[in-house]
Motif scaffolding. Sequence first.
Motif, PDB file in Angstrom:
ATOM      1  N   GLU A   1      -4.739  -0.034  -5.452  1.00 52.96           N
ATOM      2  CA  GLU A   1      -5.598   1.110  -5.162  1.00 52.96           C
ATOM      3  C   GLU A   1      -5.297   2.241  -6.140  1.00 52.96           C
ATOM      4  OE1 GLU A   1      -6.069   0.989  -0.356  1.00 52.96           O
ATOM      5  OE2 GLU A   1      -4.111   1.520  -1.166  1.00 52.96           O
TER       6      GLU A   1
ATOM      7  N   GLU B   1     -10.337   1.957   4.993  1.00 52.02           N
ATOM      8  CA  GLU B   1     -10.587   2.622   3.724  1.00 52.02           C
ATOM      9  C   GLU B   1     -11.391   3.892   3.950  1.00 52.02           C
ATOM     10  OE1 GLU B   1     -12.435  -0.073   1.041  1.00 52.02           O
ATOM     11  OE2 GLU B   1     -10.530  -0.908   0.336  1.00 52.02           O
TER      12      GLU B   1
ATOM     13  N   ALA C   1      -0.780  -2.303  -4.236  1.00 57.72           N
ATOM     14  CA  ALA C   1      -1.886  -3.119  -3.731  1.00 57.72           C
ATOM     15  C   ALA C   1      -3.123  -3.008  -4.609  1.00 57.72           C
ATOM     16  CB  ALA C   1      -2.220  -2.705  -2.298  1.00 57.72           C
TER      17      ALA C   1
ATOM     18  N   THR D   1      -1.345   2.221  -6.281  1.00 55.23           N
ATOM     19  CA  THR D   1      -0.401   1.569  -5.376  1.00 55.23           C
ATOM     20  C   THR D   1      -0.183   0.140  -5.830  1.00 55.23           C
ATOM     21  OG1 THR D   1      -2.090   0.715  -3.860  1.00 55.23           O
ATOM     22  CG2 THR D   1      -1.318   2.974  -3.503  1.00 55.23           C
TER      23      THR D   1
ATOM     24  N   HIS E   1       0.822  -1.208   0.000  1.00 51.52           N
ATOM     25  CA  HIS E   1       0.000   0.000   0.000  1.00 51.52           C
ATOM     26  C   HIS E   1       0.860   1.265   0.000  1.00 51.52           C
ATOM     27  CE1 HIS E   1      -3.977  -1.870   0.731  1.00 51.52           C
ATOM     28  NE2 HIS E   1      -3.280  -2.795   1.361  1.00 51.52           N
TER      29      HIS E   1
ATOM     30  N   LYS F   1      -7.356   2.838   1.038  1.00 54.88           N
ATOM     31  CA  LYS F   1      -6.801   2.797   2.390  1.00 54.88           C
ATOM     32  C   LYS F   1      -5.548   3.640   2.498  1.00 54.88           C
ATOM     33  CE  LYS F   1      -4.938  -0.509   5.750  1.00 54.88           C
ATOM     34  NZ  LYS F   1      -4.628  -1.935   5.997  1.00 54.88           N
TER      35      LYS F   1
END
Length: 957
Positions: A358, A398, A356, A354, A301, A392
């Motif tokens: 996002e 989040e 992750a 990101t 993240h 997040k």
Amino acid sequence: MPVDKLNKAAKLLYAAPILSVKEALLAAGVEENDADSRAVQMRVRRKLPSGNKKTLVASTITIDTNSPGSTVSSITTPSTSSSLSKKHAPPPKKKQQRMSSKAKQQKLHDDKAARDYATTAHKEATTLYAAEKDIVGGKSAAEIEEQIKQKYHGVGPSTRIIQKYVKQGLIGTSPLRRGAKGDIEEYIFKTLCTALDSLVTINQINGNGGENTRSKLKAKVNGAVGKDETKLDFKLLDRIFKETAINLLCDKMNSVEQRRILWTTYKNLKMWFENWEHDLEDLGFTLREGDKHYIPDDQMHRIVNLDETCLSLDGSKGNRGGRPEVTFFHPMFPQLGKGSSKSSLTTTMIGGSTAAGEALPPHFQFQTTAQTGDNERLNNGMLHHVKPIIGKFGCEEEKSWPMTFAMNAQGGMDDAEFRDYLRNSIVPLYPDAKDKKGKRVMLKVDSGPGRCNALLLAALRHLGFILYPGVPNTTAVTQETDRNYGPFKTQFRKNLTLVVDERIAKKKSTSLQPWLVCLVVFGGEDPITKYVVETSAFSFGFSRKACLNAWEKIGAAPMTRACLSDTKVRRELGDGGDDNMDLLMMQVQNANDTATHALTQAGFRGDILKAKIDKPKAAQPIEARNSQARIEALAKAKTHGQKFYVTGGSHVTADDMFKSLEISVKEKEIAEMEKVKKTRLDRAKIEQEGLAALEKAKLLLPVVNDNRWKVPLLDAILLHWKGKASTEGKKGPKIELITTIMAELPPPPVIEKWTEQDEAALTELKKKEIDIADTALGRYKATKKRELEASLDDMSKEELVRLKRKVIAREESIPESPPPEEESAPVSLPAVPPPVPPPDTTNPPSEKPSAEDQNAVWVLDVCNKFCVENTACTVSSLELSCKVSLVVSNLRAESDDYEYNINYYSSEFRKQMRRRAIGVSVTNEFIDSLAKKCRVLIDDKHFTSDSVRRVSTYHLP
């Protein structure tokens, strides 16, 4: 079969093309059994003039389209009628559909693959039948045919072919070629195929794909066999392509900037990945598991990639990808084209994600003609289409994050806009960011503007944000966000087309204002037509699946290095690849060398098809991290490319980068000191020559007309005393002027000499050793500490308690050790030491120093003590004190514009004091003693040259 009957049948068929060949044979008196024979029918067809009855007139019967029984009608074709006795016009010719070069080469490739497949089956069939033939009770040719066709999915030679080839001894060989034998020997043709195949491959390896066009290869092939290279003769090239199609394909080549081709190499990308993985581990983004390290989920993240793209509401430019949609039209009417919007304004969008998956909240940079920020305006209707982004990032849960926007004249990013974007859009996403392991944030970016702004880098590093540029000019391969922009822009252009089409249908203006870009990006309702754009281009291009897919293709996180296998990555000999690419390239080179040599030996021009794989440039040595050599090399590097060759890829928030930015400041100081040194040495030489000339002149007086009075002698004396030679260059006036000088004996000008202390200071400065405290990062951190101290008075009791708890927690985590010596002294000024020597108490001063003059008294005492104890000092204590006050005044003026820390002021004080004290023979200990109090002197507005002179009148002995 009688020939006359065949001729008669051919004439009947020519005269009446509607007849079948069998009907023509029966009409010529041929028996029905013979008329059914395909061989007899072929003999008739061969006698036809055109060779194929299908090319003759099909029929002489027409239909009246105006007759009541006709069902044929047309709006645009006029009705025609004819009788059965008249010949109708010939049938319309079928338009020849030419295959594109790509489709043709693909067909050749497929045909070649099919031939090779059939050849394999043929070889196995003949080999197997030859073996079975010698066995008693072995398989028959029919059984072999059935077995082979079953194995090769219906492909294989017939029974008769198998028997024929085995009977002729052609066992395990390829099928014989059909047609006449060519002019070029078989082995020469195969050599030509190898030479051309390897030439095309080498051009591709070297990044010279533009040389592999059909026309250029035609000229080379024809020239190699001695044909005219300028003629449009593609026969030989087509034969070669037919033979080599299994290895070569063709397609339209996109124009790519040459610098991108040169930079996007396997070697550069591999070197960057090695440094990237090293820095991830060093900065605390990875964990070790045995011999391998990996990125944990929580750190995924905190690894971010961002990039910018240009959005235009001009529908007349740009493509959206995929196969273009066709439209149907009537050829007898004008084809007017499709309506679209037109706009010259563009908007820059910055997006990213990101590791992750996002998506970052997008940022829009609009164009504006406003000259000041107060005049900038933006339509509020844009906010109706904006959708919040859920992510997040650096929070525990989040949250919903808004998009951001800004404006400038270009509608693009520059240093200032990039700084504001990171500060206002990225930093808030990570409220827990700190410059410590586990809390840092990695910003993976391209080599755009603002990446080397010292103040921005210091602020980012202080907050725990690491700015990591990729390999220059490799965005298409190494940047994850660039992969997202492909599907995003496809949907963006679809949405734009839908909005414009609806406006055209409702006869509304197709001029779209820039703020409507959010409608096209996020979807929503068009305020003019009320049409609803249902699909969000942003959601389509930056969904979690799309983001994860982009990161997977690059291989930076997780650390797979996947993009090294991208077809856009150029390979070079010895580039350190782990695959067999080096071996393949050597095989290609050997094939080209062997084939071209064989052609030359056979009397052809094999040199035309000769090519060499480019050898990579010698690798520049990568300087060791934290070394002085690396810092100085970075200081000399002016571009991102030059910096990459120094580091091999590293983040621009490293200590080495901050120190390198200070090197230029030191180099300016060295240049100034070198200039002063030259001036002082030149003046010393003039003084020496002038004094020597004066001694000679004394021997010549009082005689003024002596020929021994030479002009150089006179000029040397005048240059020393007057600073320049006498006017008009005449000897008489010069002698009179010198006579006056010798009679009055005025003191010569004071020459500031270059001392050993000055040389030592210059030598020390040339070492270019820089402490991190003297860099932009050190100054920024010190400023933040002072801001914290200044804000203590404004803190509430609760805020002070929280701060105290953090301080206690930090102290508990620090091991007990003696504190390092602080360079800066406490703020309070020590007692003023007694003057040396003490003042005469018999005549006390008429005035006592006030509280405002305490710092002036202290400086006078320190300088007085130094001048008394050091006989080499060439100035008085008052002059030395005035030099100190001038340096302090300069630093005080700087502090009005910027806030610096004590280490910066101490360092600057030392530098400026050394320059002003050149020739005074001051020591480093003396300058250091003053530097420790420089902050107090700077803050004291009453400490000036005037106050020093005023206090000296009654304080100094």
